[in-house]
Design a protein around this motif. Structure first.
Motif, short mmCIF file in Angstrom:
data_model
loop_
_atom_site.label_atom_id
_atom_site.label_comp_id
_atom_site.label_asym_id
_atom_site.label_seq_id
_atom_site.Cartn_x
_atom_site.Cartn_y
_atom_site.Cartn_z
N GLU A 37 9.87 -78.87 37.80
CA GLU A 37 10.90 -78.33 38.68
C GLU A 37 11.85 -77.50 37.83
OE1 GLU A 37 13.65 -80.07 42.13
OE2 GLU A 37 14.14 -80.91 40.16
N GLN A 38 12.11 -76.27 38.24
CA GLN A 38 13.06 -75.41 37.54
C GLN A 38 14.28 -75.23 38.44
OE1 GLN A 38 12.45 -71.17 37.36
NE2 GLN A 38 13.17 -71.11 35.25
N ILE A 39 15.44 -75.50 37.87
CA ILE A 39 16.72 -75.29 38.55
C ILE A 39 17.47 -74.26 37.74
CG2 ILE A 39 18.86 -76.38 39.33
CD1 ILE A 39 17.22 -79.08 39.12
N GLN A 40 17.83 -73.14 38.37
CA GLN A 40 18.46 -72.05 37.65
C GLN A 40 19.78 -71.66 38.31
OE1 GLN A 40 15.89 -68.80 36.69
NE2 GLN A 40 17.58 -67.39 36.35
N VAL A 41 20.82 -71.60 37.48
CA VAL A 41 22.14 -71.14 37.90
C VAL A 41 22.40 -69.84 37.14
CG1 VAL A 41 24.61 -71.64 37.90
CG2 VAL A 41 22.97 -73.48 38.33
N ASP A 42 22.74 -68.80 37.88
CA ASP A 42 23.06 -67.51 37.27
C ASP A 42 23.94 -66.71 38.21
OD1 ASP A 42 21.31 -66.44 39.22
OD2 ASP A 42 19.63 -66.34 37.81
#
Length: 123
Positions: A37-42
């Motif tokens: 699972e990839q969780i990305q904040v940008d």
């Protein structure tokens, strides 16, 4: 930490570093569990609504795209333990744009099962 665990975590850090710096897509993919699972904040995905992806195949496309585009990547400040790792990945794109990502990796059986990344870049 046992000698085997120390060796495994050092291998992970070295594979991560070398994989990004040489864009060794298969080596990088070998680090990820199939159900990662990839969780990305940008900039486009704030903490209240992060981008969440599942499965490692989206990584293949991302890695292959960066390699083909001539992105120069480096890995710094990498650390790893038996169930967690972290690193700063910096990507310099042709044309001058730079993205810096700080990533925390959750590990199970030596594979990345969750990647939580906070990234920022030049506009």
């Amino acid at each position: 930490m046992t000698a085997k665990t120390a060796s495994t975590t050092l291998d992970l850090v070295e594979t991560l570093r070398r994989g990004f710096e040489e864009w060794d897509v298969e080596a990088l993919l070998s680090l990820y569990a199939d159900d990662v699972e990839q969780i990305q904040v940008d900039r486009d995905n704030p903490p209240a609504a992060p981008r969440v992806r599942h499965g490692k195949e989206h990584y293949r496309g991302m890695f292959e795209h960066c390699a083909a585009a001539g992105v120069k990547a480096s890995v710094e400040h990498a650390v790893a333990g038996p169930d967690r790792a972290a690193a700063t990945v910096t990507c310099a794109f042709p044309g001058g744009r730079t993205v810096v990502a700080n990533t925390i990796l959750e590990l199970r059986d030596g594979r990345i099962v969750r990647e939580h990344t906070v990234a920022c870049g030049d506009s």
